[in-house]
Write a protein that holds these residues in place. Structure first.
Motif, PDB file in Angstrom:
ATOM      1  N   ALA A 451     -32.155   9.824  -1.440  1.00  0.00           N
ATOM      2  CA  ALA A 451     -32.395   8.787  -2.831  1.00  0.00           C
ATOM      3  C   ALA A 451     -31.396   7.494  -3.004  1.00  0.00           C
ATOM      4  O   ALA A 451     -31.784   6.740  -3.153  1.00  0.00           O
ATOM      5  N   TYR A 452     -30.487   7.756  -1.882  1.00  0.00           N
ATOM      6  CA  TYR A 452     -29.470   6.861  -2.109  1.00  0.00           C
ATOM      7  C   TYR A 452     -30.280   4.895  -1.840  1.00  0.00           C
ATOM      8  O   TYR A 452     -30.351   4.353  -2.275  1.00  0.00           O
ATOM      9  N   LEU A 453     -31.051   5.756  -1.039  1.00  0.00           N
ATOM     10  CA  LEU A 453     -31.752   3.868  -0.311  1.00  0.00           C
ATOM     11  C   LEU A 453     -32.954   3.534  -1.643  1.00  0.00           C
ATOM     12  O   LEU A 453     -33.340   2.694  -1.084  1.00  0.00           O
ATOM     13  N   SER A 454     -33.135   4.135  -2.596  1.00  0.00           N
ATOM     14  CA  SER A 454     -33.808   4.230  -3.580  1.00  0.00           C
ATOM     15  C   SER A 454     -33.184   2.787  -4.760  1.00  0.00           C
ATOM     16  O   SER A 454     -33.488   2.495  -6.492  1.00  0.00           O
ATOM     17  N   LYS A 455     -31.517   3.223  -4.543  1.00  0.00           N
ATOM     18  CA  LYS A 455     -30.796   2.412  -5.569  1.00  0.00           C
ATOM     19  C   LYS A 455     -30.501   0.824  -4.916  1.00  0.00           C
ATOM     20  O   LYS A 455     -30.389   1.181  -4.198  1.00  0.00           O
ATOM     21  N   PRO A 456     -30.021   0.057  -5.998  1.00  0.00           N
ATOM     22  CA  PRO A 456     -29.561  -1.148  -5.410  1.00  0.00           C
ATOM     23  C   PRO A 456     -28.641  -0.810  -4.333  1.00  0.00           C
ATOM     24  O   PRO A 456     -27.426   0.156  -5.075  1.00  0.00           O
ATOM     25  N   ARG A 457     -28.146  -1.329  -3.839  1.00  0.00           N
ATOM     26  CA  ARG A 457     -27.061  -1.462  -3.005  1.00  0.00           C
ATOM     27  C   ARG A 457     -26.433  -2.712  -2.238  1.00  0.00           C
ATOM     28  O   ARG A 457     -26.780  -3.266  -2.574  1.00  0.00           O
ATOM     29  N   PRO A 458     -25.278  -2.772  -2.240  1.00  0.00           N
ATOM     30  CA  PRO A 458     -24.185  -3.054  -1.197  1.00  0.00           C
ATOM     31  C   PRO A 458     -24.839  -3.967  -0.296  1.00  0.00           C
ATOM     32  O   PRO A 458     -25.872  -3.275   0.301  1.00  0.00           O
ATOM     33  N   SER A 459     -24.265  -5.019  -0.540  1.00  0.00           N
ATOM     34  CA  SER A 459     -24.177  -5.839   1.234  1.00  0.00           C
ATOM     35  C   SER A 459     -22.677  -7.068   2.084  1.00  0.00           C
ATOM     36  O   SER A 459     -22.499  -6.695   0.659  1.00  0.00           O
ATOM     37  N   TYR A 460     -22.929  -6.921   2.526  1.00  0.00           N
ATOM     38  CA  TYR A 460     -21.997  -7.554   3.512  1.00  0.00           C
ATOM     39  C   TYR A 460     -22.094  -8.764   4.590  1.00  0.00           C
ATOM     40  O   TYR A 460     -22.963  -8.665   5.085  1.00  0.00           O
ATOM     41  N   SER A 461     -21.166  -9.354   4.667  1.00  0.00           N
ATOM     42  CA  SER A 461     -21.388  -9.834   5.942  1.00  0.00           C
ATOM     43  C   SER A 461     -19.797 -10.708   6.435  1.00  0.00           C
ATOM     44  O   SER A 461     -19.069  -9.988   5.723  1.00  0.00           O
ATOM     45  N   GLY A 462     -19.558 -10.492   7.376  1.00  0.00           N
ATOM     46  CA  GLY A 462     -18.470 -11.266   8.286  1.00  0.00           C
ATOM     47  C   GLY A 462     -17.195 -10.288   8.791  1.00  0.00           C
ATOM     48  O   GLY A 462     -16.376 -10.682   9.151  1.00  0.00           O
ATOM     49  N   LEU A 463     -17.836  -9.034   9.362  1.00  0.00           N
ATOM     50  CA  LEU A 463     -17.703  -8.253  10.274  1.00  0.00           C
ATOM     51  C   LEU A 463     -17.301  -8.406  11.400  1.00  0.00           C
ATOM     52  O   LEU A 463     -18.462  -8.869  12.388  1.00  0.00           O
ATOM     53  N   PRO A 464     -16.160  -8.710  12.536  1.00  0.00           N
ATOM     54  CA  PRO A 464     -16.402  -8.890  13.785  1.00  0.00           C
ATOM     55  C   PRO A 464     -16.843  -8.639  14.694  1.00  0.00           C
ATOM     56  O   PRO A 464     -16.968  -7.032  14.542  1.00  0.00           O
ATOM     57  N   ALA A 465     -17.102  -8.637  15.694  1.00  0.00           N
ATOM     58  CA  ALA A 465     -17.467  -8.448  16.679  1.00  0.00           C
ATOM     59  C   ALA A 465     -16.286  -7.489  17.546  1.00  0.00           C
ATOM     60  O   ALA A 465     -17.783  -6.001  18.121  1.00  0.00           O
ATOM     61  N   THR A 466     -15.649  -7.553  17.320  1.00  0.00           N
ATOM     62  CA  THR A 466     -14.969  -6.835  18.141  1.00  0.00           C
ATOM     63  C   THR A 466     -13.936  -6.222  17.121  1.00  0.00           C
ATOM     64  O   THR A 466     -13.133  -6.988  15.878  1.00  0.00           O
ATOM     65  N   VAL A 467     -12.943  -5.115  16.799  1.00  0.00           N
ATOM     66  CA  VAL A 467     -12.231  -5.124  15.554  1.00  0.00           C
ATOM     67  C   VAL A 467     -10.756  -4.153  16.425  1.00  0.00           C
ATOM     68  O   VAL A 467     -11.439  -2.926  16.931  1.00  0.00           O
ATOM     69  N   ASN A 468      -9.543  -4.505  16.759  1.00  0.00           N
ATOM     70  CA  ASN A 468      -8.416  -3.627  17.012  1.00  0.00           C
ATOM     71  C   ASN A 468      -8.054  -2.662  15.982  1.00  0.00           C
ATOM     72  O   ASN A 468      -8.213  -2.913  14.747  1.00  0.00           O
ATOM     73  N   TYR A 469      -7.317  -1.426  17.118  1.00  0.00           N
ATOM     74  CA  TYR A 469      -6.839  -1.088  15.438  1.00  0.00           C
ATOM     75  C   TYR A 469      -5.456  -1.339  14.682  1.00  0.00           C
ATOM     76  O   TYR A 469      -4.673  -2.652  15.020  1.00  0.00           O
TER      77      TYR A 469
END
Length: 577
Positions: A451-469
């Motif tokens: 059901a969550y796919l029928s609701k307005p959804r957040p979106s984002y950008s800027g995720l790095p290709a690698t993320v270190n600990y």
């Protein structure tokens, strides 16, 4: 990625209701979205989906056994491996050389897929019993499976092995059988484990290492469940038993047996997950095992029936000293299931799909087979959602979820997708391609949209290709109106086969939303034990339980797992291929 793959290879040279629902446990104040789910059946898989794995934001790998699938290679031969485009639903044949029947799989820490083990050749292809197959995802549709068993192979035959990615990005391969068998037994079992790449550890220089646990869990211990825990040890479960395994010291610590005589590993197949690991619970691991059977694994198979009821049990165990002392807690699913799949959702719930309500896995071994060969019957058509934090006795619900019409029995698979939908594939309780009968070879794909796919959804950008600990990174976010709070779910979507979801994982990340709700500062997983190095999909989730699209990154540096040339050389000198 391809360079890393080739480098590693070079270094290695030398009758029940099928539509059961329970009352809703969701109310308007719930943090989960209520309402109707949707189900569509678009497209076909080309090869039957015995194994299923999301490898990029737009593609999935599908592995079958060697059989006469309709998808053909350019040489006019039936394919048994394929890449599925999740957007266009176009399938592209891949070129495994060996039989992938009942292999395990997962990612190495650098993002390369490793498929391990399999079956002797059938129709075409080489024996897959010692195969190691590599696939490095690409964006241009040219990547393919690489394997060369004369260069790279396991220490010994492994059919139905388990596996897990560990803290250094390598893979531990656990158990299996040395030959085709319905139940594992003393004559054909492989009660050992090994690593890829090989390690010199605990006095075993690249060679296989005996496991007392595997020797004492016969006869139902094929496809054992193996899971990385946040302290670096592993949870391992097979037959009716479980243990904590410290691979660094080769130490096994027994846990309480699964209650009520339920067996849950193949062919009494259940499914298992580690419930979400969060900062709020201090990343305390809790495992849940659902389904299976009470089948007597020492009885003669001809005494078994496709109509024997499966188990409706779900058992949870908190893996702390206090939790282990308290033992397993038991709940009952709305319907019994053997061969189910358990899928973690980005809102923290678990979906249980697929399977049958009677019988057991494999095919053609009971006197009352259904259709040509099925050992199971009464498909469980309606998914069930489980809320791990809901009130005891009210955690299961099927409200609003339509029933499928496609039986998903032996050799079925399921996975969460980057979009947040659930992909179902496969089902073939037959020796080869079998159509026009009850429980035929299945090629239809299905997508459940919560059901969550029928609701307005957040979106984002800027995720790095690698993320270190323990690093921090900032995402630009676009949030639905009136959103005041979000969380971040980092997920390994796993490798799905036979109810086992290798490496499936949910880690909630620490995050802080800016005052203007435009940026989100996220802290990566604290350690490589909480999330082993490798690919991950990151979902931003509103307080109402609506997730964004899950974009892909690699946790860690993206480096190859450590390679010990001496261990590789010794393995090649002291094992037969």
């Amino acid at each position: 990625m391809l360079f890393v793959l080739v480098t590693l290879a070079t270094l290695a040279h030398g009758a029940l209701s099928s539509n059961v629902s329970s009352p809703s446990v969701l109310d308007p104040a719930s943090r989960f979205v209520s309402g109707a789910w949707s189900l569509v059946q678009p497209g076909t898989s080309g090869v039957s989906g015995m194994q299923l794995m999301i490898v990029t934001e737009t593609t999935a790998l599908i592995f079958d056994k060697v059989e006469h699938n309709p998808l053909m290679t350019e040489d006019g031969e039936p394919a048994w491996t394929a890449e599925l485009n999740l957007d266009t639903l176009v399938v592209r044949p891949l070129h495994a050389l060996s039989n992938t029947w009942c292999a395990t799989g997962g990612f190495l820490g650098n993002g390369t897929v490793l498929s391990t083990g399999g079956n002797p050749g059938v129709f075409t292809g080489e024996s897959g019993l010692q195969a190691l197959r590599f696939f490095t995802p690409c964006q241009d549709g040219t990547c393919d499976i690489w394997e060369n068993s004369s260069l790279v192979h396991t220490t010994s035959n492994r059919w139905y092995p388990g596996s897990v990615r560990i803290e250094d990005g390598s893979i531990l391969i656990f158990g299996g059988s040395t030959a085709n068998t319905l139940f594992n037994n003393a004559e054909v079992t492989n009660p050992t484990y090994e690593f890829y790449p090989p390690k010199n550890i605990n006095g075993f220089n690249g060679v296989r290492i005996p496991s007392p646990f595997l020797a004492t869990t016969l006869n139902t211990n094929l496809f054992p469940f193996v899971m990385q825990l946040p302290d670096g040890t592993l949870f391992v479960a097979a037959n009716q038993r479980a243990m904590i395994f410290d691979w660094q010291t080769n130490t096994e610590t027994q846990l309480p047996n699964i209650p009520n005589g339920v067996r849950f590993s193949n062919p009494s197949s259940g499914s298992a997950v580690i419930l979400p690991l969060t900062p709020e619970n201090n990343y305390t691991p809790e495992v849940m095992i659902c389904g299976g059977t009470t089948l007597n694994d020492t009885a003669t198979p001809t005494t078994f029936s496709s109509q024997t009821p499966a188990s409706d049990q779900c058992a949870r165990l908190v893996l702390t000293s206090k939790g282990i002392a308290a033992g397993w807690t038991v709940e009952s699913m709305p319907q019994s299931r053997v061969m189910p799949d358990m899928i973690l959702l980005p809102d923290g719930r678990v979906v249980i799909v697929n399977g049958g309500q009677t019988g057991f896995a494999s095919f053609g071994t009971v006197p009352d087979v259904v259709g040509p060969d099925s050992n199971a019957d009464h498909p469980a058509f309606t998914p069930v959602v489980y809320d791990p934090t809901g009130p005891v006795g009210g955690r299961f619900s099927s409200q609003g979820i339509p029933a499928s019409t496609v039986p998903r029995l032996y050799h079925s698979s399921a996975t969460l997708t980057p979009n947040g939908s659930i992909l179902l594939a496969g089902s073939n309780p037959n020796n080869d391609l079998t159509l026009g009968t009850e429980y035929p070879t299945e090629y239809r794909l299905e997508f459940y949209s919560p059901a969550y796919l029928s609701k307005p959804r957040p979106s984002y950008s800027g995720l790095p290709a690698t993320v270190n600990y323990n690093s921090k990174f900032t995402l630009s976010v676009q949030l639905p109106p009136n959103t005041t709070e979000v969380t971040v779910a980092l997920m390994d979507l796993g490798f799905s086969t036979h109810g086992v979801h290798v490496d499936q994982r949910f880690v909630k990340l620490v995050s802080k939303l800016s005052s203007n709700k435009k940026t989100l500062t996220v802290t990566a997983p604290p350690t490589n034990r909480i999330y082993p190095p490798g690919p991950a999909f990151l979902y931003v989730v509103t307080a109402a339980g609506v997730p964004s699209f899950g974009h892909r990154t690699i946790i860690g540096t993206g480096a190859s797992p450590p390679v010990d040339q001496g261990a590789i050389d010794n393995m090649n000198q002291n094992t037969e291929w």
